[in-house]
Design a protein around this motif. Structure first.
Motif, PDB file in Angstrom:
ATOM      1  N   ILE A 127      -3.148   2.673   5.761  1.00  0.00           N
ATOM      2  CA  ILE A 127      -3.770   3.336   4.601  1.00  0.00           C
ATOM      3  C   ILE A 127      -4.160   4.763   4.950  1.00  0.00           C
ATOM      4  CG2 ILE A 127      -5.865   3.350   3.180  1.00  0.00           C
ATOM      5  CD1 ILE A 127      -5.588   0.335   2.971  1.00  0.00           C
ATOM      6  N   PHE A 128      -4.736   4.970   6.125  1.00  0.00           N
ATOM      7  CA  PHE A 128      -5.118   6.316   6.544  1.00  0.00           C
ATOM      8  C   PHE A 128      -3.898   7.234   6.576  1.00  0.00           C
ATOM      9  CE2 PHE A 128      -5.665   9.591   9.744  1.00  0.00           C
ATOM     10  CZ  PHE A 128      -6.872  10.159   9.370  1.00  0.00           C
ATOM     11  N   LEU A 129      -2.833   6.779   7.218  1.00  0.00           N
ATOM     12  CA  LEU A 129      -1.633   7.605   7.339  1.00  0.00           C
ATOM     13  C   LEU A 129      -0.952   7.837   5.990  1.00  0.00           C
ATOM     14  CD1 LEU A 129      -0.183   6.134  10.642  1.00  0.00           C
ATOM     15  CD2 LEU A 129      -1.400   8.295  10.332  1.00  0.00           C
ATOM     16  N   GLU A 130      -0.984   6.836   5.125  1.00  0.00           N
ATOM     17  CA  GLU A 130      -0.380   7.000   3.800  1.00  0.00           C
ATOM     18  C   GLU A 130      -1.165   7.977   2.944  1.00  0.00           C
ATOM     19  OE1 GLU A 130      -0.354   2.941   2.642  1.00  0.00           O
ATOM     20  OE2 GLU A 130       1.295   2.451   3.992  1.00  0.00           O
ATOM     21  N   ILE A 131      -2.487   7.877   2.970  1.00  0.00           N
ATOM     22  CA  ILE A 131      -3.307   8.813   2.202  1.00  0.00           C
ATOM     23  C   ILE A 131      -3.132  10.231   2.728  1.00  0.00           C
ATOM     24  CG2 ILE A 131      -5.714   9.485   1.744  1.00  0.00           C
ATOM     25  CD1 ILE A 131      -6.331   6.520   1.394  1.00  0.00           C
ATOM     26  N   ASN A 179       0.828  -1.210   0.000  1.00  0.00           N
ATOM     27  CA  ASN A 179       0.000   0.000   0.000  1.00  0.00           C
ATOM     28  C   ASN A 179       0.860   1.256   0.000  1.00  0.00           C
ATOM     29  OD1 ASN A 179      -2.557  -1.150  -0.116  1.00  0.00           O
ATOM     30  ND2 ASN A 179      -2.613  -1.452   2.095  1.00  0.00           N
ATOM     31  N   PHE A 180       1.984   1.222   0.712  1.00  0.00           N
ATOM     32  CA  PHE A 180       2.883   2.368   0.757  1.00  0.00           C
ATOM     33  C   PHE A 180       3.427   2.690  -0.634  1.00  0.00           C
ATOM     34  CE2 PHE A 180       7.065   4.308   1.435  1.00  0.00           C
ATOM     35  CZ  PHE A 180       6.702   5.364   2.241  1.00  0.00           C
ATOM     36  N   ILE A 181       3.837   1.686  -1.369  1.00  0.00           N
ATOM     37  CA  ILE A 181       4.346   1.903  -2.723  1.00  0.00           C
ATOM     38  C   ILE A 181       3.227   2.400  -3.631  1.00  0.00           C
ATOM     39  CG2 ILE A 181       5.346   0.785  -4.761  1.00  0.00           C
ATOM     40  CD1 ILE A 181       7.329   1.080  -2.467  1.00  0.00           C
ATOM     41  N   GLY A 182       2.067   1.754  -3.596  1.00  0.00           N
ATOM     42  CA  GLY A 182       0.967   2.117  -4.479  1.00  0.00           C
ATOM     43  C   GLY A 182       0.406   3.492  -4.205  1.00  0.00           C
ATOM     44  N   ILE A 183       0.146   3.786  -2.935  1.00  0.00           N
ATOM     45  CA  ILE A 183      -0.406   5.105  -2.585  1.00  0.00           C
ATOM     46  C   ILE A 183       0.661   6.177  -2.771  1.00  0.00           C
ATOM     47  CG2 ILE A 183      -1.391   6.483  -0.710  1.00  0.00           C
ATOM     48  CD1 ILE A 183      -2.781   3.917   0.234  1.00  0.00           C
ATOM     49  N   ASP A 200     -13.739   4.476  10.331  1.00  0.00           N
ATOM     50  CA  ASP A 200     -13.541   3.117   9.824  1.00  0.00           C
ATOM     51  C   ASP A 200     -12.081   2.735   9.675  1.00  0.00           C
ATOM     52  OD1 ASP A 200     -16.264   2.862   9.756  1.00  0.00           O
ATOM     53  OD2 ASP A 200     -16.439   3.194   7.587  1.00  0.00           O
ATOM     54  N   THR A 201     -11.219   3.672   9.368  1.00  0.00           N
ATOM     55  CA  THR A 201      -9.817   3.318   9.146  1.00  0.00           C
ATOM     56  C   THR A 201      -8.946   3.551  10.370  1.00  0.00           C
ATOM     57  OG1 THR A 201      -9.363   5.482   8.215  1.00  0.00           O
ATOM     58  CG2 THR A 201      -9.888   3.715   6.669  1.00  0.00           C
ATOM     59  N   LEU A 202      -9.072   4.706  10.994  1.00  0.00           N
ATOM     60  CA  LEU A 202      -8.155   5.036  12.083  1.00  0.00           C
ATOM     61  C   LEU A 202      -8.639   4.509  13.434  1.00  0.00           C
ATOM     62  CD1 LEU A 202      -5.470   6.478  12.529  1.00  0.00           C
ATOM     63  CD2 LEU A 202      -6.756   8.525  13.082  1.00  0.00           C
ATOM     64  N   LEU A 203      -9.907   4.680  13.744  1.00  0.00           N
ATOM     65  CA  LEU A 203     -10.391   4.297  15.064  1.00  0.00           C
ATOM     66  C   LEU A 203     -10.762   2.823  15.171  1.00  0.00           C
ATOM     67  CD1 LEU A 203     -12.562   7.410  15.977  1.00  0.00           C
ATOM     68  CD2 LEU A 203     -10.192   6.924  16.580  1.00  0.00           C
TER      69      LEU A 203
END
Length: 149
Positions: free
Chosen positions: A120-124, A51-55, A108-111
């Motif tokens: 994903i939340f942090l990468e976005i 996900n890090f590479i893709g995002i 939904d993502t962080l909590l």
């Protein structure tokens, strides 16, 4: 007129960033980014790295366009791109411009998410900012400050 241009650029780049990041998340879920290397010991780390590479690649385009076209208000523009993209991520099964989407995405993502969702939340959130900082540090001969109209 500059405010309208900033808003239109931010909205269009947010839609682009949303589409590219959804495609990157889907490619990582299918295991198609690091197809030559299957990490068996720690699947969550492997998935977060995909996900890090893709995002990260998905965030490159909006950050470059903001740096090139809105260099005066680049932090405001990239902030709008990130917030609008997060809102679109939160509205996957709802009306696209529902303002509650940002709250849904945060909850939904962080909590309530697992390690992959938090990643994903942090990468976005941070990848466009990191790209913009990298473009800001590049010398002018490598990265032009502004396109000539």
């Amino acid at each position: 007129m500059a405010v309208v241009r900033l808003l239109l650029l931010s909205i269009s780049l947010a839609i682009c960033y949303y589409a590219l990041s959804i495609a990157a998340i889907g490619a990582a879920a299918a295991g198609k980014i690091f197809w030559w290397f299957q990490w068996q010991d720690n699947f969550h780390f492997y998935h977060i790295a995909q996900n890090f590479i893709g995002i990260g690649l998905a965030a490159l385009l909006p950050a470059y366009l903001v740096h090139s076209y809105e260099s005066d208000n680049k932090w405001l523009c990239i902030g709008l791109v990130i917030v609008l993209s997060m809102s679109l991520h939160g509205n996957i099964h709802y009306v696209p411009w529902d303002p509650v989407g940002i709250v849904r995405f945060f909850n939904d993502t962080l909590l309530r998410g697992d390690a992959g969702s938090v990643g994903i939340f942090l990468e976005i959130l941070f990848m466009p900012i990191l790209w913009l900082l990298a473009f800001e540090r590049m010398p002018n001969r490598v990265m032009p400050r502004k396109f000539v109209h």
